[in-house]
Write a protein that holds these residues in place. Structure first.
Motif, PDB file in Angstrom:
ATOM      1  N   GLY A  40      10.469  12.533   4.433  1.00 57.28           N
ATOM      2  CA  GLY A  40      11.515  11.807   5.137  1.00 57.28           C
ATOM      3  C   GLY A  40      11.055  11.184   6.433  1.00 57.28           C
ATOM      4  N   TRP A  41      10.132  11.840   7.142  1.00 65.98           N
ATOM      5  CA  TRP A  41       9.709  11.283   8.434  1.00 65.98           C
ATOM      6  C   TRP A  41       8.832  10.053   8.267  1.00 65.98           C
ATOM      7  CZ3 TRP A  41       5.115  12.901  11.758  1.00 65.98           C
ATOM      8  CH2 TRP A  41       4.016  13.249  10.971  1.00 65.98           C
ATOM      9  N   SER A  42       8.448   9.727   7.029  1.00 67.17           N
ATOM     10  CA  SER A  42       7.702   8.488   6.789  1.00 67.17           C
ATOM     11  C   SER A  42       8.638   7.350   6.366  1.00 67.17           C
ATOM     12  CB  SER A  42       6.636   8.693   5.701  1.00 67.17           C
ATOM     13  OG  SER A  42       7.237   8.835   4.425  1.00 67.17           O
TER      14      SER A  42
ATOM     15  N   SER B  69       0.756   6.262   7.175  1.00 67.29           N
ATOM     16  CA  SER B  69       0.008   7.297   7.891  1.00 67.29           C
ATOM     17  C   SER B  69       0.730   8.634   7.849  1.00 67.29           C
ATOM     18  CB  SER B  69      -0.219   6.878   9.348  1.00 67.29           C
ATOM     19  OG  SER B  69      -0.948   5.670   9.424  1.00 67.29           O
ATOM     20  N   ARG B  70       2.033   8.612   8.073  1.00 69.02           N
ATOM     21  CA  ARG B  70       2.807   9.852   8.069  1.00 69.02           C
ATOM     22  C   ARG B  70       2.856  10.482   6.683  1.00 69.02           C
ATOM     23  NH1 ARG B  70       8.089   9.269  12.034  1.00 69.02           N
ATOM     24  NH2 ARG B  70       6.956   8.861  13.975  1.00 69.02           N
ATOM     25  N   ALA B  71       2.940   9.655   5.652  1.00 62.46           N
ATOM     26  CA  ALA B  71       2.957  10.181   4.284  1.00 62.46           C
ATOM     27  C   ALA B  71       1.646  10.881   3.956  1.00 62.46           C
ATOM     28  CB  ALA B  71       3.234   9.056   3.291  1.00 62.46           C
ATOM     29  N   VAL B  72       0.532  10.289   4.375  1.00 65.53           N
ATOM     30  CA  VAL B  72      -0.774  10.895   4.126  1.00 65.53           C
ATOM     31  C   VAL B  72      -0.902  12.203   4.886  1.00 65.53           C
ATOM     32  CG1 VAL B  72      -3.257  10.634   4.477  1.00 65.53           C
ATOM     33  CG2 VAL B  72      -1.925   8.725   3.590  1.00 65.53           C
ATOM     34  N   ILE B  73      -0.464  12.216   6.134  1.00 66.91           N
ATOM     35  CA  ILE B  73      -0.524  13.439   6.939  1.00 66.91           C
ATOM     36  C   ILE B  73       0.303  14.541   6.297  1.00 66.91           C
ATOM     37  CG2 ILE B  73       0.165  14.479   9.136  1.00 66.91           C
ATOM     38  CD1 ILE B  73      -0.515  11.781  10.454  1.00 66.91           C
TER      39      ILE B  73
ATOM     40  N   TRP C 281       2.247  16.026  -4.615  1.00 69.26           N
ATOM     41  CA  TRP C 281       2.956  16.365  -3.388  1.00 69.26           C
ATOM     42  C   TRP C 281       4.135  17.312  -3.613  1.00 69.26           C
ATOM     43  CZ3 TRP C 281       3.393  11.010  -0.433  1.00 69.26           C
ATOM     44  CH2 TRP C 281       2.101  10.484  -0.265  1.00 69.26           C
ATOM     45  N   GLY C 282       4.259  17.840  -4.819  1.00 75.45           N
ATOM     46  CA  GLY C 282       5.289  18.830  -5.092  1.00 75.45           C
ATOM     47  C   GLY C 282       4.837  20.213  -4.643  1.00 75.45           C
ATOM     48  N   TRP C 283       5.710  21.207  -4.835  1.00 77.67           N
ATOM     49  CA  TRP C 283       5.448  22.573  -4.390  1.00 77.67           C
ATOM     50  C   TRP C 283       5.529  23.557  -5.550  1.00 77.67           C
ATOM     51  CZ3 TRP C 283       4.078  23.319   0.651  1.00 77.67           C
ATOM     52  CH2 TRP C 283       4.414  22.311   1.572  1.00 77.67           C
TER      53      TRP C 283
ATOM     54  N   LEU D 117       0.831  -1.205   0.000  1.00 73.17           N
ATOM     55  CA  LEU D 117       0.000   0.000   0.000  1.00 73.17           C
ATOM     56  C   LEU D 117       0.865   1.254   0.000  1.00 73.17           C
ATOM     57  CD1 LEU D 117      -2.807  -1.084   2.511  1.00 73.17           C
ATOM     58  CD2 LEU D 117      -2.990  -0.856   0.022  1.00 73.17           C
ATOM     59  N   CYS D 118       1.996   1.204   0.710  1.00 71.15           N
ATOM     60  CA  CYS D 118       2.947   2.326   0.680  1.00 71.15           C
ATOM     61  C   CYS D 118       3.488   2.516  -0.730  1.00 71.15           C
ATOM     62  CB  CYS D 118       4.097   2.079   1.652  1.00 71.15           C
ATOM     63  SG  CYS D 118       3.691   2.309   3.398  1.00 71.15           S
ATOM     64  N   THR D 119       3.870   1.413  -1.350  1.00 69.93           N
ATOM     65  CA  THR D 119       4.404   1.484  -2.711  1.00 69.93           C
ATOM     66  C   THR D 119       3.365   2.078  -3.663  1.00 69.93           C
ATOM     67  OG1 THR D 119       5.808  -0.452  -2.326  1.00 69.93           O
ATOM     68  CG2 THR D 119       5.354   0.143  -4.610  1.00 69.93           C
ATOM     69  N   GLN D 120       2.130   1.638  -3.519  1.00 65.50           N
ATOM     70  CA  GLN D 120       1.033   2.147  -4.361  1.00 65.50           C
ATOM     71  C   GLN D 120       0.793   3.635  -4.096  1.00 65.50           C
ATOM     72  OE1 GLN D 120      -2.623  -0.017  -3.828  1.00 65.50           O
ATOM     73  NE2 GLN D 120      -3.833   1.422  -5.008  1.00 65.50           N
ATOM     74  N   LEU D 121       0.847   4.038  -2.826  1.00 66.60           N
ATOM     75  CA  LEU D 121       0.616   5.434  -2.464  1.00 66.60           C
ATOM     76  C   LEU D 121       1.662   6.356  -3.063  1.00 66.60           C
ATOM     77  CD1 LEU D 121      -0.911   7.564  -0.684  1.00 66.60           C
ATOM     78  CD2 LEU D 121       0.727   6.986   1.139  1.00 66.60           C
ATOM     79  N   TRP D 122       2.907   5.896  -3.119  1.00 67.95           N
ATOM     80  CA  TRP D 122       4.019   6.738  -3.536  1.00 67.95           C
ATOM     81  C   TRP D 122       4.204   6.801  -5.057  1.00 67.95           C
ATOM     82  CZ3 TRP D 122       7.590   4.164   0.629  1.00 67.95           C
ATOM     83  CH2 TRP D 122       7.244   4.673   1.891  1.00 67.95           C
ATOM     84  N   VAL D 123       3.489   5.973  -5.791  1.00 66.16           N
ATOM     85  CA  VAL D 123       3.621   5.992  -7.250  1.00 66.16           C
ATOM     86  C   VAL D 123       3.208   7.354  -7.805  1.00 66.16           C
ATOM     87  CG1 VAL D 123       2.686   5.069  -9.410  1.00 66.16           C
ATOM     88  CG2 VAL D 123       3.304   3.513  -7.569  1.00 66.16           C
ATOM     89  N   GLY D 124       4.067   7.941  -8.627  1.00 65.32           N
ATOM     90  CA  GLY D 124       3.752   9.211  -9.266  1.00 65.32           C
ATOM     91  C   GLY D 124       3.914  10.434  -8.391  1.00 65.32           C
TER      92      GLY D 124
END
Length: 215
Positions: free
Chosen positions: A67-69, A81-85, A188-190, A54-61
């Protein structure tokens, strides 16, 4: 003869192995909901083998992975959870500026002279880049025609309401130019812009330790 309905915990009826098969078919939201059912459900639904894909799927793209995740020893559930937050965070920090390289270009409202030097508007050559450093300076690539070797510094301004601790405003200022308004992209970019020039963070999700503040 009256029959009495007896409710049994699926974990007791099916066993851990079959429940794992059920969990593997769930999306992240449903799996997270099952954590709240009981301690026995939590102990199974929180294991890394379920949350790692699920982490791998979340981070795609995604442009950046916080870093804290990705701290060593962190469970995959905590990483997710930390990545979503962090993805919902809209205030930028010095770490965000310093950890990424940034594409720089002038906006439509900028003077024609500057735009004529800008590869973004010329449609030829590599786009200009900017780099924010821990000492508060900003630099460019050596071949940058617009830069001209001038000194450049930045500050991150964040004001907080004393009544509730919420952030009132958050912006970046480069030298004495108008403040840069910050926004977050879906990847998630700026982005930062002041109507004259704009910055966009360059994707770097391949960084093993992640990026951004450590909180």
């Amino acid at each position: 003869m009256a029959w009495k309905m007896v409710q049994s915990d699926p974990m007791d009826v099916l066993g851990v192995d079959l429940m794992l098969k059920v969990y593997e078919s769930l999306d992240a939201r449903s799996l997270a909901s099952s954590l709240l059912v009981s301690r026995s459900w939590f102990s199974v639904a929180s294991i890394d083998t379920l949350w790692s894909p699920l982490c791998t799927q979340l981070w795609v793209g995604k442009a950046h992975i916080p870093g804290w995740s990705k701290r060593s020893g962190l469970s995959k559930l905590a990483s997710y959870s930390r990545a979503v937050i962090d993805s919902k965070r809209v205030h930028i920090t010095r770490e965000d500026l310093e950890n990424h390289a940034w594409i720089f270009h002038f906006t439509e409202a900028a003077p024609a002279y500057w735009k004529n030097l800008d590869p973004y508007w010329r449609g030829a050559g590599p786009l200009m880049r900017r780099y924010f450093h821990p000492d508060g300076t900003v630099t460019s690539d050596p071949e940058d025609e617009v830069w001209g070797g001038h000194e450049c510094s930045y500050t991150v301004v964040t004001s907080i309401l004393l009544s509730n601790g919420k952030i009132k405003e958050n912006y970046v200022r480069v030298n004495r130019w108008p403040r840069l308004i910050v926004s977050r992209r879906e990847d998630w970019g700026w982005n930062m812009s002041n109507g004259i020039f704009a910055y966009s963070s360059i994707p770097d999700a391949d960084k093993k330790s992640g990026t951004g503040p450590s909180f």
